[in-house]
Design a protein around this motif. Structure first.
Motif, PDB file in Angstrom:
ATOM      1  N   SER A 140     -11.449   2.207   8.132  1.00  0.00           N
ATOM      2  CA  SER A 140     -10.537   1.938   9.243  1.00  0.00           C
ATOM      3  C   SER A 140      -9.094   1.848   8.781  1.00  0.00           C
ATOM      4  CB  SER A 140     -10.946   0.651   9.969  1.00  0.00           C
ATOM      5  OG  SER A 140     -10.898  -0.460   9.086  1.00  0.00           O
ATOM      6  N   MET A 141      -8.867   1.547   7.479  1.00  0.00           N
ATOM      7  CA  MET A 141      -7.498   1.457   6.997  1.00  0.00           C
ATOM      8  C   MET A 141      -6.873   2.823   6.764  1.00  0.00           C
ATOM      9  SD  MET A 141      -7.372  -1.928   4.614  1.00  0.00           S
ATOM     10  CE  MET A 141      -8.363  -3.355   5.067  1.00  0.00           C
ATOM     11  N   GLY A 142      -7.653   3.872   6.987  1.00  0.00           N
ATOM     12  CA  GLY A 142      -7.088   5.208   7.012  1.00  0.00           C
ATOM     13  C   GLY A 142      -6.594   5.568   8.403  1.00  0.00           C
ATOM     14  N   LYS A 143      -6.693   4.624   9.322  1.00  0.00           N
ATOM     15  CA  LYS A 143      -6.270   4.843  10.707  1.00  0.00           C
ATOM     16  C   LYS A 143      -5.452   3.677  11.246  1.00  0.00           C
ATOM     17  CE  LYS A 143      -8.363   6.600  15.015  1.00  0.00           C
ATOM     18  NZ  LYS A 143      -7.839   7.979  14.937  1.00  0.00           N
ATOM     19  N   TYR A 144      -5.818   2.457  10.831  1.00  0.00           N
ATOM     20  CA  TYR A 144      -5.152   1.253  11.327  1.00  0.00           C
ATOM     21  C   TYR A 144      -4.684   0.404  10.144  1.00  0.00           C
ATOM     22  CZ  TYR A 144      -8.257   2.577  15.198  1.00  0.00           C
ATOM     23  OH  TYR A 144      -8.934   3.277  16.167  1.00  0.00           O
ATOM     24  N   PRO A 145      -3.418   0.470   9.740  1.00  0.00           N
ATOM     25  CA  PRO A 145      -2.949  -0.338   8.604  1.00  0.00           C
ATOM     26  C   PRO A 145      -2.955  -1.826   8.939  1.00  0.00           C
ATOM     27  CG  PRO A 145      -1.091   0.718   9.696  1.00  0.00           C
ATOM     28  CD  PRO A 145      -2.336   1.289  10.325  1.00  0.00           C
ATOM     29  N   MET A 146      -3.122  -2.634   7.897  1.00  0.00           N
ATOM     30  CA  MET A 146      -3.135  -4.083   8.052  1.00  0.00           C
ATOM     31  C   MET A 146      -2.153  -4.717   7.067  1.00  0.00           C
ATOM     32  SD  MET A 146      -7.277  -4.711   8.264  1.00  0.00           S
ATOM     33  CE  MET A 146      -7.074  -6.492   8.333  1.00  0.00           C
ATOM     34  N   LYS A 147      -1.841  -5.965   7.304  1.00  0.00           N
ATOM     35  CA  LYS A 147      -0.965  -6.724   6.403  1.00  0.00           C
ATOM     36  C   LYS A 147      -1.568  -6.770   4.999  1.00  0.00           C
ATOM     37  CE  LYS A 147       0.960 -11.390   5.869  1.00  0.00           C
ATOM     38  NZ  LYS A 147       1.015 -12.760   6.463  1.00  0.00           N
ATOM     39  N   ASN A 148      -0.712  -6.639   3.995  1.00  0.00           N
ATOM     40  CA  ASN A 148      -1.089  -6.724   2.578  1.00  0.00           C
ATOM     41  C   ASN A 148      -2.002  -5.590   2.108  1.00  0.00           C
ATOM     42  OD1 ASN A 148       0.392  -9.080   2.419  1.00  0.00           O
ATOM     43  ND2 ASN A 148      -1.371 -10.424   2.641  1.00  0.00           N
ATOM     44  N   THR A 149      -1.993  -4.465   2.831  1.00  0.00           N
ATOM     45  CA  THR A 149      -2.829  -3.330   2.417  1.00  0.00           C
ATOM     46  C   THR A 149      -1.993  -2.081   2.131  1.00  0.00           C
ATOM     47  OG1 THR A 149      -3.176  -2.464   4.671  1.00  0.00           O
ATOM     48  CG2 THR A 149      -4.718  -4.172   3.890  1.00  0.00           C
ATOM     49  N   SER A 150      -0.700  -2.266   1.839  1.00  0.00           N
ATOM     50  CA  SER A 150       0.222  -1.129   1.795  1.00  0.00           C
ATOM     51  C   SER A 150      -0.245   0.017   0.907  1.00  0.00           C
ATOM     52  CB  SER A 150       1.609  -1.594   1.342  1.00  0.00           C
ATOM     53  OG  SER A 150       1.521  -2.247   0.078  1.00  0.00           O
ATOM     54  N   VAL A 151      -0.586  -0.247  -0.343  1.00  0.00           N
ATOM     55  CA  VAL A 151      -0.953   0.829  -1.263  1.00  0.00           C
ATOM     56  C   VAL A 151      -2.370   1.313  -0.987  1.00  0.00           C
ATOM     57  CG1 VAL A 151      -1.120   1.514  -3.684  1.00  0.00           C
ATOM     58  CG2 VAL A 151       0.611  -0.131  -2.989  1.00  0.00           C
ATOM     59  N   TYR A 152      -3.261   0.390  -0.635  1.00  0.00           N
ATOM     60  CA  TYR A 152      -4.630   0.780  -0.288  1.00  0.00           C
ATOM     61  C   TYR A 152      -4.622   1.660   0.954  1.00  0.00           C
ATOM     62  CZ  TYR A 152      -9.611   0.308   0.838  1.00  0.00           C
ATOM     63  OH  TYR A 152     -10.932   0.564   1.122  1.00  0.00           O
ATOM     64  N   ALA A 153      -3.885   1.239   1.981  1.00  0.00           N
ATOM     65  CA  ALA A 153      -3.794   2.037   3.207  1.00  0.00           C
ATOM     66  C   ALA A 153      -3.151   3.391   2.924  1.00  0.00           C
ATOM     67  CB  ALA A 153      -3.012   1.288   4.278  1.00  0.00           C
ATOM     68  N   ALA A 154      -2.177   3.414   2.021  1.00  0.00           N
ATOM     69  CA  ALA A 154      -1.546   4.684   1.661  1.00  0.00           C
ATOM     70  C   ALA A 154      -2.584   5.650   1.101  1.00  0.00           C
ATOM     71  CB  ALA A 154      -0.429   4.455   0.650  1.00  0.00           C
ATOM     72  N   SER A 155      -3.484   5.144   0.263  1.00  0.00           N
ATOM     73  CA  SER A 155      -4.523   6.010  -0.312  1.00  0.00           C
ATOM     74  C   SER A 155      -5.491   6.495   0.760  1.00  0.00           C
ATOM     75  CB  SER A 155      -5.274   5.278  -1.427  1.00  0.00           C
ATOM     76  OG  SER A 155      -6.187   4.314  -0.931  1.00  0.00           O
ATOM     77  N   LYS A 156      -5.763   5.664   1.737  1.00  0.00           N
ATOM     78  CA  LYS A 156      -6.700   6.033   2.793  1.00  0.00           C
ATOM     79  C   LYS A 156      -6.047   6.959   3.825  1.00  0.00           C
ATOM     80  CE  LYS A 156     -10.194   3.789   1.168  1.00  0.00           C
ATOM     81  NZ  LYS A 156     -11.410   4.521   0.725  1.00  0.00           N
ATOM     82  N   PHE A 157      -4.785   6.734   4.143  1.00  0.00           N
ATOM     83  CA  PHE A 157      -4.074   7.662   5.030  1.00  0.00           C
ATOM     84  C   PHE A 157      -3.940   9.029   4.366  1.00  0.00           C
ATOM     85  CE2 PHE A 157      -3.188   4.284   7.887  1.00  0.00           C
ATOM     86  CZ  PHE A 157      -2.638   4.820   9.040  1.00  0.00           C
TER      87      PHE A 157
END
Length: 239
Positions: A140-157
């Protein structure tokens, strides 16, 4: 799925294990590729003891020679890869200023570069055969970013953009791509020291629920493709 060859990269983990068992029950010949061979062999043993067909291959997803060897072994010994499931990945979930650069680099290497290497190598064979399905799990973090997930979400996006571009590149080629955005899944990923998020595992999706979704995506009629699907725990509805 009878006698189809299903390559699950990350086959020793919770989601990979569940996917392997699901595909084996459907009659597929399952290949569990993983860095941790001992864990993968345990999963393969469970599948084979229950009447399924499972094989194990070592792989380091960030090493081209290792990835190429994996695909060569599968195609030479079992034949064309019908389904690729990229079920591997790692996580660094911390405030930006707390993230160690080495941890960030390792995660980006595995989640992004590793996915590129595995997908490119397998799709090269699928494109030649003019058939195949690739199942990607950006979460889901490849679609909906969350607080404190900046680099992880970047990898998933990055995975989301990667696959969306590939769907355009391979239209009408016979190679089909699916993005599955899963909410929190109860796996050991949340136990990593680099994950500073407090979670309720009892409120998360189980690996078995994810395995069913992956199998459903891979088992669509030949002339259709499941492009995208979001599956969330009840507590995360419509996030």
């Amino acid at each position: 799925m009878k006698d189809k060859v299903v390559l699950i990269v990350g086959g020793s983990g919770g989601i990979g294990r569940a996917c392997g068992k699901m595909f084996a029950r459907g009659g597929a010949r399952v290949v569990l590729a993983a860095r941790n061979r001992i864990k993968a062999e345990k999963v393969a043993g469970e599948i084979n003891e229950s009447g399924g067909k499972a094989h194990v291959i070592d792989v380091e997803v960030t090493d081209l020679a290792s990835v190429s060897n994996m695909v060569r072994q599968v195609t030479e010994n079992l034949g064309t890869i019908d389904v690729l499931v990229n079920a591997f990945g790692t996580a660094v979930i911390q405030p930006l200023l707390d993230i160690k650069p080495d941890d960030a680099r390792e995660m980006l290497d595995v989640n992004v570069y590793g996915t590129f290497l595995v997908t490119q190598t397998v799709v090269r064979h699928m494109a030649t055969e003019k058939k195949g399905r690739v199942i990607m799990l950006p979460g889901s973090m490849g679609k909906y970013p969350m607080k404190n997930t900046s680099v992880y979400a970047a990898s998933k996006f990055a995975l989301t953009g990667f696959v969306k571009s590939l769907t355009e590149e391979y239209k009408r080629s016979g190679v089909k791509f699916t993005l599955l955005y899963m909410g929190g899944v109860d796996t050991p990923l949340w136990d990593r020291s680099q994950v500073g998020m407090r979670v309720r595992k009892d409120k998360m999706l189980t690996p078995e629920e994810v395995g069913k979704a992956v199998y459903y995506a891979a088992n669509q009629p030949e002339g259709s493709v499941l492009n995208e699907m979001v599956l969330q725990p009840e507590s995360h509805q419509m996030v």
